[in-house]
Design a protein around this motif. Structure first.
Motif, mmCIF file in Angstrom:
data_model
loop_
_atom_site.group_PDB
_atom_site.id
_atom_site.type_symbol
_atom_site.label_atom_id
_atom_site.label_comp_id
_atom_site.label_asym_id
_atom_site.label_seq_id
_atom_site.Cartn_x
_atom_site.Cartn_y
_atom_site.Cartn_z
ATOM 1 N N VAL A 70 0.851 -1.193 0.000
ATOM 2 C CA VAL A 70 0.000 0.000 0.000
ATOM 3 C C VAL A 70 0.885 1.241 0.000
ATOM 4 C CG1 VAL A 70 -1.746 1.307 1.271
ATOM 5 C CG2 VAL A 70 -1.851 -1.196 1.229
ATOM 6 N N LEU A 71 0.543 2.214 -0.834
ATOM 7 C CA LEU A 71 1.293 3.462 -0.935
ATOM 8 C C LEU A 71 0.373 4.633 -0.606
ATOM 9 C CD1 LEU A 71 3.852 5.062 -1.794
ATOM 10 C CD2 LEU A 71 2.965 4.977 -4.149
ATOM 11 N N ASP A 72 0.802 5.476 0.325
ATOM 12 C CA ASP A 72 0.055 6.676 0.714
ATOM 13 C C ASP A 72 0.872 7.901 0.326
ATOM 14 O OD1 ASP A 72 -1.916 8.283 1.873
ATOM 15 O OD2 ASP A 72 -0.927 8.265 3.842
ATOM 16 N N ILE A 73 0.415 8.617 -0.689
ATOM 17 C CA ILE A 73 1.138 9.779 -1.210
ATOM 18 C C ILE A 73 0.716 11.030 -0.444
ATOM 19 C CG2 ILE A 73 1.458 11.261 -3.230
ATOM 20 C CD1 ILE A 73 2.869 8.631 -3.504
ATOM 21 N N GLY A 74 1.694 11.813 0.040
ATOM 22 C CA GLY A 74 1.392 13.002 0.830
ATOM 23 C C GLY A 74 0.846 12.611 2.181
ATOM 24 N N THR A 75 1.531 11.734 2.874
ATOM 25 C CA THR A 75 1.019 11.129 4.113
ATOM 26 C C THR A 75 0.914 12.092 5.279
ATOM 27 O OG1 THR A 75 1.239 9.124 5.476
ATOM 28 C CG2 THR A 75 3.263 10.363 5.018
ATOM 29 N N GLY A 76 1.636 13.224 5.212
ATOM 30 C CA GLY A 76 1.588 14.178 6.323
ATOM 31 C C GLY A 76 2.124 13.568 7.603
ATOM 32 N N VAL A 77 1.357 13.680 8.674
ATOM 33 C CA VAL A 77 1.749 13.091 9.959
ATOM 34 C C VAL A 77 1.742 11.561 9.879
ATOM 35 C CG1 VAL A 77 1.205 13.005 12.424
ATOM 36 C CG2 VAL A 77 0.824 15.103 11.156
ATOM 37 N N GLY A 78 0.988 11.015 8.928
ATOM 38 C CA GLY A 78 0.960 9.575 8.734
ATOM 39 C C GLY A 78 -0.172 8.862 9.440
ATOM 40 N N LEU A 79 -1.207 9.598 9.854
ATOM 41 C CA LEU A 79 -2.279 8.979 10.634
ATOM 42 C C LEU A 79 -3.029 7.926 9.830
ATOM 43 C CD1 LEU A 79 -3.671 12.158 12.429
ATOM 44 C CD2 LEU A 79 -2.146 10.409 13.362
ATOM 45 N N TRP A 80 -3.339 8.222 8.567
ATOM 46 C CA TRP A 80 -4.040 7.228 7.737
ATOM 47 C C TRP A 80 -3.168 5.999 7.533
ATOM 48 C CZ3 TRP A 80 -3.223 4.627 3.202
ATOM 49 C CH2 TRP A 80 -4.331 3.972 2.637
ATOM 50 N N ALA A 81 -1.903 6.217 7.210
ATOM 51 C CA ALA A 81 -0.990 5.102 6.953
ATOM 52 C C ALA A 81 -0.807 4.234 8.188
ATOM 53 C CB ALA A 81 0.356 5.640 6.468
ATOM 54 N N ILE A 82 -0.729 4.860 9.337
ATOM 55 C CA ILE A 82 -0.573 4.108 10.590
ATOM 56 C C ILE A 82 -1.805 3.266 10.866
ATOM 57 C CG2 ILE A 82 -0.407 4.377 13.102
ATOM 58 C CD1 ILE A 82 1.434 6.805 12.550
ATOM 59 N N ASP A 83 -2.979 3.845 10.650
ATOM 60 C CA ASP A 83 -4.219 3.080 10.832
ATOM 61 C C ASP A 83 -4.283 1.904 9.858
ATOM 62 O OD1 ASP A 83 -5.045 4.689 12.879
ATOM 63 O OD2 ASP A 83 -6.589 5.753 11.747
ATOM 64 N N MET A 84 -3.839 2.118 8.624
ATOM 65 C CA MET A 84 -3.821 1.026 7.653
ATOM 66 C C MET A 84 -2.865 -0.075 8.085
ATOM 67 S SD MET A 84 -5.839 1.064 4.963
ATOM 68 C CE MET A 84 -5.033 0.190 3.632
ATOM 69 N N ALA A 85 -1.729 0.305 8.628
ATOM 70 C CA ALA A 85 -0.752 -0.689 9.096
ATOM 71 C C ALA A 85 -1.319 -1.511 10.244
ATOM 72 C CB ALA A 85 0.531 0.015 9.519
ATOM 73 N N ASP A 86 -2.103 -0.867 11.102
ATOM 74 C CA ASP A 86 -2.750 -1.592 12.208
ATOM 75 C C ASP A 86 -3.830 -2.538 11.681
ATOM 76 O OD1 ASP A 86 -1.249 -0.514 14.288
ATOM 77 O OD2 ASP A 86 -2.591 1.202 14.538
ATOM 78 N N ALA A 91 0.558 -6.476 5.740
ATOM 79 C CA ALA A 91 0.859 -5.657 4.564
ATOM 80 C C ALA A 91 2.043 -4.743 4.833
ATOM 81 C CB ALA A 91 -0.358 -4.826 4.172
ATOM 82 N N GLU A 92 2.691 -4.318 3.754
ATOM 83 C CA GLU A 92 3.739 -3.310 3.854
ATOM 84 C C GLU A 92 3.147 -1.971 3.430
ATOM 85 O OE1 GLU A 92 8.167 -2.125 2.108
ATOM 86 O OE2 GLU A 92 7.279 -4.089 1.632
ATOM 87 N N ILE A 93 3.199 -0.994 4.321
ATOM 88 C CA ILE A 93 2.624 0.326 4.074
ATOM 89 C C ILE A 93 3.762 1.321 3.890
ATOM 90 C CG2 ILE A 93 0.953 2.040 4.844
ATOM 91 C CD1 ILE A 93 -0.223 -0.788 4.670
ATOM 92 N N ILE A 94 3.711 2.090 2.819
ATOM 93 C CA ILE A 94 4.700 3.138 2.567
ATOM 94 C C ILE A 94 3.978 4.476 2.526
ATOM 95 C CG2 ILE A 94 6.426 4.058 0.977
ATOM 96 C CD1 ILE A 94 6.802 1.212 -0.094
ATOM 97 N N GLY A 95 4.452 5.424 3.326
ATOM 98 C CA GLY A 95 3.910 6.781 3.306
ATOM 99 C C GLY A 95 4.980 7.757 2.867
ATOM 100 N N THR A 96 4.664 8.622 1.906
ATOM 101 C CA THR A 96 5.653 9.594 1.424
ATOM 102 C C THR A 96 5.218 11.013 1.769
ATOM 103 O OG1 THR A 96 4.663 9.957 -0.775
ATOM 104 C CG2 THR A 96 6.129 8.054 -0.517
ATOM 105 N N ASP A 97 6.198 11.859 2.019
ATOM 106 C CA ASP A 97 5.898 13.267 2.324
ATOM 107 C C ASP A 97 7.157 14.102 2.160
ATOM 108 O OD1 ASP A 97 3.362 14.700 3.544
ATOM 109 O OD2 ASP A 97 5.111 15.694 4.390
#
Length: 343
Positions: A70-86, A91-97
């Motif tokens: 899963v790729l999260d573009i413009g993740t910011g603080v990463g709250l969405w990506a962290i919730d997805m990882a939980d 899965a492997e979650i990548i957040g970019t910012d």
């Protein structure tokens, strides 16, 4: 190309301006407009909560099944990506910012990378099960190119989802009512900052998302539109709760949205911006006003798997709002609106 050492140095080099901290990585005349200091980090939690309320505690609407990458573009603080990882520990979650402001206590299956969404993506083709973008209006120079890069990096049959909010509201641009004039002034000025002579990164995003999805080649496209009330004026309990958070979104967010844009591109002085913010916050907090903004979620599938998945019918919270009536105080025909929304 950046070495690891030079990249780390660049990411942690900041611009300080008008009492706020901004990213230094890929800084320049058309840099990202929002701060990345502690105040903004706290503000992002408000926006994340609003999205969860909007989607009824769902992190996505696309019909995913056990995503692995899963790729999260413009993740910011990463709250969405962290919730997805939980939610998907396998899965492997990548957040970019652009900024290194993400949590240091994130789950082990997530990693944050520092990159500019406007640059060429370096991920291999056909590598992700889901690409997610949210809240980047006014930040992207070429939205179609971004959609095309998402398409390229997705596996056949995988999904791309984009969630965005409109800068405009239901304010009447022709009205002489003070509240209408303030909301219209904000929208008009902010939209103008995204024109080519300023940042070149448009704020006209919500209106064009489905078209970008179609032009990039996605199929099974679904567009869902919702509203974010500004203030707890709706009668519907869910919308009323959203309105409470919507009001906080505007009161806490307004300086983040306009301070850099108006001083860098419109020639405003810091004191002028603060005066505008103070006056605008009074309008936002006035419970006699009934305003809202539109938000949109569009998702689509990269072709490649046989058959089509069933797509649920598009339901819109806006229908509920229109039934109740969303207007500002003092507009012709508004008599009794408060009673309608608060019976």
């Amino acid at each position: 190309m950046y070495s690891d050492q030079s990249l780390a140095s660049s990411v942690n080099r900041y611009r300080y301006e008008n009492g706020r901290r901004y990213h230094g990585y890929r800084d320049g005349p058309h840099a990202y407009y929002a701060p990345n200091d502690d105040s903004y980090v706290n503000y992002e939690s408000i926006v994340h909560h609003l999205w969860l309320l909007t989607l009824e505690d769902k992190l996505f609407l696309a019909p995913l099944e056990n995503p692995q990458m899963v790729l999260d573009i413009g993740t910011g603080v990463g709250l969405w990506a962290i919730d997805m990882a939980d939610c998907f520990p396998g899965a492997e979650i990548i957040g970019t910012d652009l900024s290194s402001i993400q949590s240091t206590t994130a789950p082990p299956n997530i990693r944050f990378e520092y990159d500019d969404a406007n640059s060429e993506w370096t991920y291999p083709e056909n590598s992700f099960d889901f690409v997610h973008v949210r809240g980047l209006t006014g930040c992207i120079r070429d939205w179609l190119a971004l959609y095309q890069q998402a398409y390229k990096t997705l596996k056949p049959g995988a999904w791309f989802q984009h969630g965005e909010f409109s800068i405009t509201t239901n304010a009447d641009p022709k009205s002489d009512v003070h509240a209408d004039k303030m909301y219209t002034k904000f929208s008009t000025l902010t939209m103008s900052c995204g024109e080519e002579e300023h940042t070149g990164m448009t704020f006209y995003t919500v209106e064009r998302m489905r078209g970008y999805m179609e032009d990039a080649g996605f199929t099974n496209i679904v567009e869902k539109k919702f509203i974010w009330p500004i203030g707890p004026w709706p009668k519907d309990p869910h919308l009323k709760e959203m309105g409470r958070w919507g009001e906080r979104n505007w009161t806490d967010g307004i300086e983040n949205w306009v301070l850099a844009l108006y001083t860098r591109f419109l020639g405003w002085k810091y004191t002028e911006v603060q005066s505008f913010i103070t006056e605008f916050r009074k309008v936002i907090k006035d419970r006699k006003n009934h305003y809202y903004q539109t938000v949109c979620v569009v998702y689509g599938r990269k072709p490649g798997l046989e058959g089509k998945l069933g797509i649920e019918e598009n339901l819109s919270l806006e229908a509920t709002l229109k039934f109740e009536g969303g207007r500002s105080e003092g507009r012709e025909g508004d008599e009794g609106d408060e009673e309608k929304a608060g019976e």
